[in-house]
Design an enzyme around this catalytic site. Structure first.
Site, PDB file in Angstrom:
ATOM      1  CB  THR A  87     -26.976 -50.771  22.434  1.00  0.00           C
ATOM      2  OG1 THR A  87     -26.086 -50.722  21.324  1.00  0.00           O
ATOM      3  CG2 THR A  87     -26.172 -50.884  23.716  1.00  0.00           C
ATOM      4  CE  LYS A 100     -22.694 -50.272  21.679  1.00  0.00           C
ATOM      5  NZ  LYS A 100     -21.980 -49.530  20.676  1.00  0.00           N
ATOM      6  CE  LYS A 149     -29.688 -48.001  24.695  1.00  0.00           C
ATOM      7  NZ  LYS A 149     -29.851 -48.330  23.287  1.00  0.00           N
TER       8      LYS A 149
HETATM    9  P1  NAD Z   1     -32.975 -44.082  16.239  1.00  0.00           P
HETATM   10  O1  NAD Z   1     -33.830 -43.556  17.318  1.00  0.00           O
HETATM   11  O2  NAD Z   1     -32.460 -43.181  15.172  1.00  0.00           O
HETATM   12  O3  NAD Z   1     -33.740 -45.298  15.496  1.00  0.00           O
HETATM   13  C1  NAD Z   1     -34.627 -46.181  16.111  1.00  0.00           C
HETATM   14  C2  NAD Z   1     -35.778 -46.396  15.142  1.00  0.00           C
HETATM   15  O4  NAD Z   1     -36.676 -47.360  15.703  1.00  0.00           O
HETATM   16  C3  NAD Z   1     -36.611 -45.127  14.901  1.00  0.00           C
HETATM   17  O5  NAD Z   1     -36.735 -44.895  13.504  1.00  0.00           O
HETATM   18  C4  NAD Z   1     -37.941 -45.440  15.555  1.00  0.00           C
HETATM   19  O6  NAD Z   1     -39.039 -44.824  14.904  1.00  0.00           O
HETATM   20  C5  NAD Z   1     -37.996 -46.941  15.429  1.00  0.00           C
HETATM   21  N1  NAD Z   1     -38.907 -47.609  16.361  1.00  0.00           N
HETATM   22  C6  NAD Z   1     -39.064 -47.356  17.689  1.00  0.00           C
HETATM   23  N2  NAD Z   1     -39.982 -48.186  18.212  1.00  0.00           N
HETATM   24  C7  NAD Z   1     -40.396 -48.989  17.198  1.00  0.00           C
HETATM   25  C8  NAD Z   1     -41.332 -50.047  17.109  1.00  0.00           C
HETATM   26  N3  NAD Z   1     -42.016 -50.450  18.175  1.00  0.00           N
HETATM   27  N4  NAD Z   1     -41.525 -50.639  15.910  1.00  0.00           N
HETATM   28  C9  NAD Z   1     -40.830 -50.221  14.802  1.00  0.00           C
HETATM   29  N5  NAD Z   1     -39.938 -49.214  14.831  1.00  0.00           N
HETATM   30  C10 NAD Z   1     -39.715 -48.617  16.009  1.00  0.00           C
HETATM   31  O7  NAD Z   1     -31.756 -44.811  16.968  1.00  0.00           O
HETATM   32  P2  NAD Z   1     -30.347 -45.271  16.321  1.00  0.00           P
HETATM   33  O8  NAD Z   1     -29.345 -44.202  16.503  1.00  0.00           O
HETATM   34  O9  NAD Z   1     -30.616 -45.831  14.976  1.00  0.00           O
HETATM   35  O10 NAD Z   1     -29.951 -46.434  17.348  1.00  0.00           O
HETATM   36  C11 NAD Z   1     -30.555 -47.702  17.294  1.00  0.00           C
HETATM   37  C12 NAD Z   1     -29.811 -48.627  18.256  1.00  0.00           C
HETATM   38  O11 NAD Z   1     -28.431 -48.688  17.873  1.00  0.00           O
HETATM   39  C13 NAD Z   1     -29.850 -48.153  19.707  1.00  0.00           C
HETATM   40  O12 NAD Z   1     -30.030 -49.284  20.530  1.00  0.00           O
HETATM   41  C14 NAD Z   1     -28.468 -47.525  19.904  1.00  0.00           C
HETATM   42  O13 NAD Z   1     -28.037 -47.593  21.248  1.00  0.00           O
HETATM   43  C15 NAD Z   1     -27.623 -48.381  19.002  1.00  0.00           C
HETATM   44  N6  NAD Z   1     -26.408 -47.721  18.505  1.00  0.00           N
HETATM   45  C16 NAD Z   1     -26.457 -46.452  18.000  1.00  0.00           C
HETATM   46  C17 NAD Z   1     -25.303 -45.856  17.543  1.00  0.00           C
HETATM   47  C18 NAD Z   1     -25.315 -44.453  16.973  1.00  0.00           C
HETATM   48  O14 NAD Z   1     -24.247 -43.869  16.779  1.00  0.00           O
HETATM   49  N7  NAD Z   1     -26.479 -43.884  16.658  1.00  0.00           N
HETATM   50  C19 NAD Z   1     -24.074 -46.538  17.598  1.00  0.00           C
HETATM   51  C20 NAD Z   1     -24.056 -47.841  18.072  1.00  0.00           C
HETATM   52  C21 NAD Z   1     -25.228 -48.427  18.536  1.00  0.00           C
END
Ligand code: NAD
Length: 294
Positions: free
Chosen positions: A96, A171, A246
């Protein structure tokens, strides 16, 4: 079966990648956290050192990263996905992020002859684990047609919302409704408490009346009426208050850039910002009711 590079194996990315493995795809994962890559390996995936290597080997690259900053880092530049992917590779960003970054990255991909989609999701970690996510997809019809069968392995509802960036637009509009409605439902329950009206009674009436909405009937912010809602487990997330903030900030930026009046969206961003600052960033966003109660 496709060879899929999956970058960002966090709370959402890992279960999504696991669904692709279950469907028989080869998944090659990248994450700055070695522990996250190890979890993918334990599930039958392959660990790859860099996004550059994963992109050069993949038929499809999927990214699930925290914000627009990481998406730019991973897609653009000489070590990025776009520079190193082979012609014909399909790129799907499920993070997102802001509409502007999404459209800018898609335009760079297009210049290199690559197909790119923005495909943010709704449904949270539960939806990712159950492969029942909703995907809101922006990009060309050609890219969408290629991606659909892959997205179906991770989700149940897949909607093509229009051109590049329109998935992100959908979204942030959806989550602005959610942020505002969760505050409205919470305020109503707190007012009911003050007026001596039982939670269950308000639920029984509002869930069948004009106050009905998802925040009331599926994710009720008080314990009792909806046993699966985080209110029944001390507001353990779920979808954190920090994530809601966010998304509300993204919608406020978009409203400012497009000259749109979104006063309730602005109020919701302000209220969630105060809630997060009170030390509740990792609490479920429905915990806002405790902040409203004071
Ligand atoms: P998270 O922080 O658990 O996962 C993100 C991952 O990306 C981490 O493992 C991190 O180490 C990795 N990362 C960061 N920078 C990186 C890079 N340069 N190269 C490789 N890996 C890298 O976050 P999440 O909860 O999995 O959310 C991910 C996305 O999904 C976000 O944009 C969030 O807004 C969206 N989202 C989350 C949810 C939820 O409920 N968690 C729901 C809908 C949408």
């Amino acid at each position: 079966m496709a060879r899929i590079g999956f970058i960002g194996l966090g709370n959402m990315g890992l279960p999504m990648a696991q669904s692709l493995l279950k469907a028989g795809h080869q998944v090659e994962g990248v994450d700055v956290s070695a522990a996250a890559v190890d979890k993918l390996k334990a599930a039958g995936g392959v660990g790859v050192e860099t996004a550059k290597t994963a992109a050069a080997r993949a038929d499809v690259v999927i990214t699930m990263l925290p914000s627009g900053k990481e998406v730019r880092e991973v897609y653009l530049g000489s070590s990025g996905i776009i520079e190193n992917a082979n012609a014909g590779t399909l790129l799907i960003d499920c993070s997102t992020i802001d509409v502007e970054t999404s459209r800018a990255v898609a335009s760079e991909a297009e210049k290199k002859g690559l197909l790119m989609l923005d495909a943010p999701v709704s449904g949270g970690v539960g939806g990712a684990t159950a492969a029942s996510l909703t995907f809101m997809v922006g990009g060309s019809a050609q890219a969408f047609a290629r991606a659909e069968s892959i997205l179906q392995k991770m989700g149940k509802t897949i909607v093509h919302a229009g051109g590049a960036g329109n998935g992100q637009a959908a979204k942030i509009c959806n989550n602005m409704i959610l942020g505002v409605s969760m505050i409205a439902v919470s305020e109503a329950f707190v007012l009911a408490e003050k007026l001596g009206l039982d939670h269950q009674k308000l639920f029984d009436i509002s869930s069948k009346s004009s106050g009905q909405c998802w925040s009331m009937t599926s994710y009720c912010p008080v314990p009792g009426p909806v046993p699966t809602s985080p209110a029944n487990r001390e507001y353990q997330a779920g979808f954190t208050a920090a994530m809601m903030l966010k998304d509300l900030k993204l919608s406020q930026d978009a409203a400012k850039n497009s000259g749109t009046k979104t006063e309730l969206g602005a109020d919701a961003a302000r209220i969630y910002s105060q809630y997060v600052a009170s030390g509740e960033a990792s609490r479920d966003f429905s915990g806002i009711i405790r902040f409203i109660r004071g």
